[in-house]
Design an enzyme around this catalytic site. Structure first.
Site, PDB file in Angstrom:
ATOM      1  N   ASP A 309       0.813  -1.224   0.000  1.00 30.10           N
ATOM      2  CA  ASP A 309       0.000   0.000   0.000  1.00 30.10           C
ATOM      3  C   ASP A 309       0.845   1.273   0.000  1.00 30.10           C
ATOM      4  OD1 ASP A 309      -2.064  -1.760   0.315  1.00 30.10           O
ATOM      5  OD2 ASP A 309      -2.901  -0.822   2.117  1.00 30.10           O
ATOM      6  N   HIS A 454       3.747  -2.282   3.013  1.00 28.26           N
ATOM      7  CA  HIS A 454       3.780  -0.951   2.409  1.00 28.26           C
ATOM      8  C   HIS A 454       5.070  -0.772   1.601  1.00 28.26           C
ATOM      9  CE1 HIS A 454       0.938  -0.646   5.752  1.00 28.26           C
ATOM     10  NE2 HIS A 454       0.344   0.300   5.057  1.00 28.26           N
TER      11      HIS A 454
HETATM   12 NI    NI Z   1      -2.491   3.093   3.570  1.00 29.51          NI
END
Ligand code: NI
Length: 501
Positions: A309, A454
């Site tokens: 992400d 991430h």
């Molecule tokens: Ni996020």
């Protein structure tokens, strides 16, 4: 001396007294005495004058009352409709009576200082038998107030705002914008609470129409006079009722403008639908492409969807792409629209490597705190930016913070999107430590899991080579989120979390 009057004489005296009393009786109850009494106290002058009226169907009287304790001057219109006359006179009389109750017998020093009530009326023809009566009321020291009656004399009725406008969210939104614009142009500021109160009940509005505009009158509290906002017809063409031309007097040019505006709006809606259809088609193509290479779920092989992400990022995303490529692994990248816009080359690299691309909103907004329109905007704009950069229109939505509600779900359903959450949080955002990332995943992993990471933390890129080696050693196959959903037989809006241990 009385002794000398005989019974007949007494009778004569009674008759004379009776006659005298009868002839004096008007003095006891009649107007002469009343007028004398008032003229002593108040010098009451009451006049009714006929004023000229520009409309043959409407007459206008001026009522003037001048007393020491108060002054009244009222313009009273009268129409051929009794029903309407009663409505108008009732309002006027109520105002007059309450004024008189307040000021009757109060002592003013001189006539000039006596409190006054002034009601003026401006009459405008709307069309044929329809008129605006715009009353301006000014009472003593108070700010002036406007009250408008819109009537159709032939139909014996008041015109209501919904005779003119479709009162729906879209109309109210337009009027709200127009009001703010009008006040801005007048350099008048209106508090939000006044506007909020005003918009809470459109049926109570004072409004009138002239040849070019709808006028709204706002009787604001706090000692200010009536505010007037002008909303031009151009802003209202899409919001008028279908039989508006029967009700208000539009020029041929205005009628044509209205038709043009409606046609343009229909065209806009048609194009919007077409655009959405194309977007759905591109999403479906991408979905098919993702599913094409789905491994078969025979219940024996283990599989996992890695997701990244908040990217793309300049430093970390390429390192992650390298590692995935070395293992022939496919993952899913939930991009932020602004990031894809800022780093279209990096976003393009992700797409070119065959990974799946999802939507993480334009600016990492908490969608659960937004209204439906804003949710659509945050997701739609991100989809546009991502498509612009990668050529792929994403249909997987990961709501930032995992936060979603019914409105977010509705948007996914309407758009044919799927909400993707996760079942394993690597906590890479918290630990920022490669060893911690690996052990967290080792602790929670199970087949069919969706893992959250991430591609903005270098520690995540550090962890990835060892993580992939370990997952492979455990027999895991790497799939995209779409492949995982396909293997699990899931095709709806979700939300989807993946398997938990
Ligand atoms: Ni996020």
């Amino acid at each position: 001396m009385l002794k000398r009057i005989k019974p007949l004489g007494w009778l004569v005296i009674f008759v004379i007294m009776g006659l005298l009393f009868t002839s004096l009786s008007p003095l006891a109850s009649g107007q002469t005495l009343n007028a004398t009494k008032l003229s002593n106290r108040q010098t009451d002058i009451k006049l009714i004058d006929k004023l000229p009226s520009q409309f043959p169907d409407i007459s206008l009287n001026l009522e003037t009352i001048a007393r020491n304790d108060y002054h009244i001057q009222i313009q009273r219109p009268s129409t051929k409709s009794e029903t309407i006359n009663v409505i108008l006179q009732d309002w006027i009389n109520e105002k007059k009576d309450s004024f008189i109750d307040k000021f009757r017998d109060t002592s003013a020093n001189s006539k000039e200082e006596a409190p006054s009530l002034k009601i003026d009326v401006l009459t405008e023809q709307i069309k044929d038998d329809s008129y605006n009566f715009i009353f301006t009321l000014k009472e003593a020291e108070q700010p002036s107030e406007t009250r408008v009656f819109n009537v159709n004399i032939k139909q014996d009725r008041e015109l209501k705002l919904d005779d003119i406008l479709k009162i729906d969210d879209s109309t109210l939104k337009t009027l709200h914008e127009q009001l703010e614009e009008s006040f801005f142009e007048q350099e008048t500021s209106v508090s939000d609470s006044v506007l909020e109160h005003f918009f809470s009940d459109p049926s109570a509005w004072n409004w009138s129409v002239n040849k070019n505009a709808l006028i709204l009158y706002i009787n604001a509290e706090n000692n200010s006079s009536t505010l007037k906002a002008t909303v031009p017809f151009e802003a209202l063409y899409l919001h008028f009722t279908s039989d508006i031309t029967e009700i208000i007097d539009m020029s041929a040019e205005q009628k044509q403008e209205r038709i043009n505006a409606i046609e343009a709006e229909q065209e806009r809606i048609r194009k919007e639908k077409e655009k959405q259809k194309e977007q759905e088609k591109r999403k479906a193509e991408e979905k098919a492409r993702q599913q094409e290479n789905s491994p078969v779920n025979n219940g024996e092989n283990k599989y996992v969807a890695l997701t990244f992400d908040d990217g793309p990022s300049k430093e970390v995303t390429p390192r992650i792409l390298d590692t995935l490529a070395k293992h022939g692994a496919k993952a899913t990248f939930f991009m932020i629209g602004n990031q894809a816009k800022a780093l279209p080359g990096t976003a393009q690299q992700v797409a070119a490597a065959g990974h799946e691309i999802g939507n993480h909103t334009m600016d990492h907004a908490d969608l659960s705190k937004l209204d439906a329109g804003s949710i659509r905007k945050k997701i739609g704009e991100a989809a546009d930016s991502i498509e612009q950069a990668t050529g792929i229109r994403p249909y997987l939505i990961r709501p930032p913070y995992g936060a979603y509600n019914d409105a977010v779900m509705n948007d996914a359903v309407n758009q044919g999107d799927s909400l993707i959450l996760w079942s394993v949080d690597s906590l890479d955002w918290q630990s920022r430590n490669a060893d911690a990332v690996i052990s967290e995943i080792q602790k929670e992993i199970t087949s069919g899991a969706i893992i959250l990471m991430h591609d903005i933390h270098p520690s995540t890129a550090d962890a990835l080579p060892r993580l992939l080696n370990w997952l492979e050693s455990q027999g895991y196959q790497f799939v995209t989120v779409s492949q995982l959903l396909n293997m699990q037989g899931q095709h709806g809006a979700g939300p989807y979390y993946g398997n938990i241990k």
